[in-house]
Design a protein around this motif. Structure first.
Motif, PDB file in Angstrom:
ATOM      1  N   LEU A  39       0.830  -1.213   0.000  1.00 56.53           N
ATOM      2  CA  LEU A  39       0.000   0.000   0.000  1.00 56.53           C
ATOM      3  C   LEU A  39       0.861   1.258   0.000  1.00 56.53           C
ATOM      4  CD1 LEU A  39      -2.737  -1.166   2.545  1.00 56.53           C
ATOM      5  CD2 LEU A  39      -2.864  -1.186   0.038  1.00 56.53           C
ATOM      6  N   ALA A  40       1.935   1.254   0.784  1.00 55.50           N
ATOM      7  CA  ALA A  40       2.815   2.421   0.871  1.00 55.50           C
ATOM      8  C   ALA A  40       3.523   2.703  -0.448  1.00 55.50           C
ATOM      9  CB  ALA A  40       3.835   2.222   1.988  1.00 55.50           C
ATOM     10  N   PHE A  41       3.852   1.646  -1.184  1.00 53.86           N
ATOM     11  CA  PHE A  41       4.515   1.818  -2.473  1.00 53.86           C
ATOM     12  C   PHE A  41       3.696   2.741  -3.372  1.00 53.86           C
ATOM     13  CE2 PHE A  41       5.348   0.759  -6.879  1.00 53.86           C
ATOM     14  CZ  PHE A  41       6.737   0.760  -6.933  1.00 53.86           C
ATOM     15  N   PHE A  42       2.382   2.540  -3.389  1.00 54.09           N
ATOM     16  CA  PHE A  42       1.519   3.373  -4.238  1.00 54.09           C
ATOM     17  C   PHE A  42       1.486   4.824  -3.765  1.00 54.09           C
ATOM     18  CE2 PHE A  42      -0.196  -0.916  -5.067  1.00 54.09           C
ATOM     19  CZ  PHE A  42       0.024  -0.951  -6.434  1.00 54.09           C
ATOM     20  N   HIS A  43       1.476   5.034  -2.452  1.00 57.48           N
ATOM     21  CA  HIS A  43       1.516   6.408  -1.938  1.00 57.48           C
ATOM     22  C   HIS A  43       2.804   7.093  -2.391  1.00 57.48           C
ATOM     23  CE1 HIS A  43      -2.006   6.628   0.782  1.00 57.48           C
ATOM     24  NE2 HIS A  43      -1.898   5.305   0.760  1.00 57.48           N
TER      25      HIS A  43
END
Length: 192
Positions: free
Chosen positions: A122-126
């Motif tokens: 999820l953090a990768f997309f942010h």
């Protein structure tokens, strides 16, 4: 159970509708980077929920999950800055709000490693969204700004979790997670 959990995150991220994250102002300074996560409900809520969920999980997750979020976010930033194009970043970010809110509302308990996997994805997309928006000449100051803002939001979420103390199963914490999930669905619906 762990594989189902990770599968839910991957399936949701990969099947969400495509839409590019759009810039919401200057992206060429430390100040612009610091302000960005505070300027949109998607980043603001998701990052804060990671901090809260880490405290609710307890143990090593209290440190591992926020650190993972920061590291994976910077990885996504670097990938986007290097030219990696992903068409469903905005939908994945909205989905992160839905999933993290649901995890808290439903009191989802996972061990540290599956949590690291989910949070990292999820953090990768942010981070990718930040990298897509950044002005090439000012990548370092912008990244430093949004990294500091992310740390602040993670600490806010963690502080909320610590203040809740023995409240993880209470209606207040679960309702907050449910409201966040609904906001995420609203954001996701707005992409269509």
């Amino acid at each position: 159970m762990r594989l189902i959990f990770i599968g839910m995150v991957l399936f949701g991220a990969l099947t969400a509708p495509a839409l590019a994250h759009t810039a919401v102002g200057p992206t060429d300074s430390f100040g612009a980077g610091f302000a960005h996560p505070f300027g949109g409900a998607d980043h603001l809520i998701a990052i804060t929920l990671v901090g809260l969920w880490s405290v609710l999980a307890g143990g090593r997750a209290i440190i591992a999950w926020p650190v993972t979020f920061g590291a994976a976010m910077l990885g996504g930033f670097a990938a986007a800055s290097a030219g990696l194009q992903i068409s469903f970043v905005e939908a994945a970010i909205c989905l992160s709000v839905v999933l993290l809110g649901a995890f808290i509302a439903l009191e989802v308990r996972v061990s540290v490693m599956p949590g690291i996997s989910a949070i990292g994805i999820l953090a990768f997309f942010h981070g990718h969204a930040h990298g897509t928006e950044a002005a090439a000449a000012k990548l370092v100051p912008y990244a430093a700004g949004f990294t500091l803002a992310t740390a602040v939001l993670l600490f806010v979420g963690m502080g909320t979790g610590f203040c809740a103390g023995s409240l993880p199963g209470t209606v207040v914490v679960r309702t907050a997670g449910g409201c966040a999930a609904l906001i995420g669905l609203s954001l996701l619906g707005g992409l269509a």
